[in-house]
Enzyme design. Sequence first.
Site, PDB file in Angstrom:
ATOM      1  N   LEU A   1      11.247 -20.364  -4.531  1.00 12.82           N
ATOM      2  CA  LEU A   1      10.153 -19.499  -4.072  1.00 12.82           C
ATOM      3  C   LEU A   1       8.970 -19.515  -4.619  1.00 12.82           C
ATOM      4  CD1 LEU A   1       9.651 -17.056  -2.148  1.00 12.82           C
ATOM      5  CD2 LEU A   1      10.251 -15.623  -3.819  1.00 12.82           C
TER       6      LEU A   1
ATOM      7  N   ASP B   1       0.738  -1.301  -0.079  1.00 18.86           N
ATOM      8  CA  ASP B   1       0.045   0.120   0.031  1.00 18.86           C
ATOM      9  C   ASP B   1       0.871   1.257  -0.074  1.00 18.86           C
ATOM     10  OD1 ASP B   1      -2.327   1.598   0.067  1.00 18.86           O
ATOM     11  OD2 ASP B   1      -2.715   1.169   2.150  1.00 18.86           O
TER      12      ASP B   1
ATOM     13  N   HIS C   1       3.242   3.358  -8.653  1.00 22.05           N
ATOM     14  CA  HIS C   1       3.125   1.971  -9.015  1.00 22.05           C
ATOM     15  C   HIS C   1       4.435   1.523  -9.790  1.00 22.05           C
ATOM     16  CE1 HIS C   1      -0.754   2.371  -7.658  1.00 22.05           C
ATOM     17  NE2 HIS C   1      -1.229   2.956  -8.777  1.00 22.05           N
TER      18      HIS C   1
END
Length: 253
Positions: free
Chosen positions: A139, A28, A45
């Site tokens: 991962l 956020d 962004h």
Amino acid sequence: MAGEPAANVRAEPGAGLKIPRHVGVIMDGNGRWAKMRGKRRTEGHVEGVKSLRGLVEHCINYGVGYLTVFSFSSENWSRPPDEVSFIFNLLRRFVASDLQRLIRNNVKVRIIGDRAGLDRSLVRLIDDVEDKTSANTGLTLVVAFNYGSKAEIVSAARHLAREVAAGRLAPDDIDETRLGDALYTAGLPDPDVIIRTSGEQRLSNFLLWQAAYAEFVFVDEHWPDFDEDSFVRVLEVYSQRDRRFGGIGATAI
Ligand code: FPP
């Protein structure tokens, strides 16, 4: 000198810290990060993607097994259309620019969320990245895109109801495992820790079911500022938490 570590030997990253198996992140604050610098929200962004790249690397280096990031919520459609299409294009660009690196780093990618709301070319791209990384064993990077947890639970309930209606399942056979297996996250362990950046302290429809026993760590940095030091601070906080899962914990015995 024998018995003394050489001066240039670095400690293992994360030595002395508890490393969560699964980290969830609500990334956020991109918009606020940009606004504070007099930039457009979309530039926030773009920086956010750089932070994500960094976090993937830290998770690999510190031995985290699963990383789930909230990158577009089903509620984000209410943003200005330009911003929505910018975020969609970011996903395309992220896949295009990072796929080879992810493959090289043995990262398995999984995208969770409602695909019915996405255009066909994006769905093809998502299928492709999942396919090309499916054999990887390092991962697991889970990208929640067009994701909303309540909708996920509704869709699981519908699936189970259809199984019951078709006579393939008895209502009493519905348990937590079956419901969990009908969620987008089937097969993934629950998150151990959920991080939210930018000072907000809520889940915003992210992994509601899966976060039943997650530790929450809220940090003040906006997502583009979240770096390795921030990550280590989260690991330090997580390492201090006494996870009891409803029991009384080891220290109480
Ligand atoms: C939160 O900041 C971020 C988002 C809603 C989505 C964008 C996420 C990224 C750029 C990271 C990687 C994305 C992809 C597609 C791989 P905000 O806009 O809510 O910030 P604000 O609360 O300050 O307005």
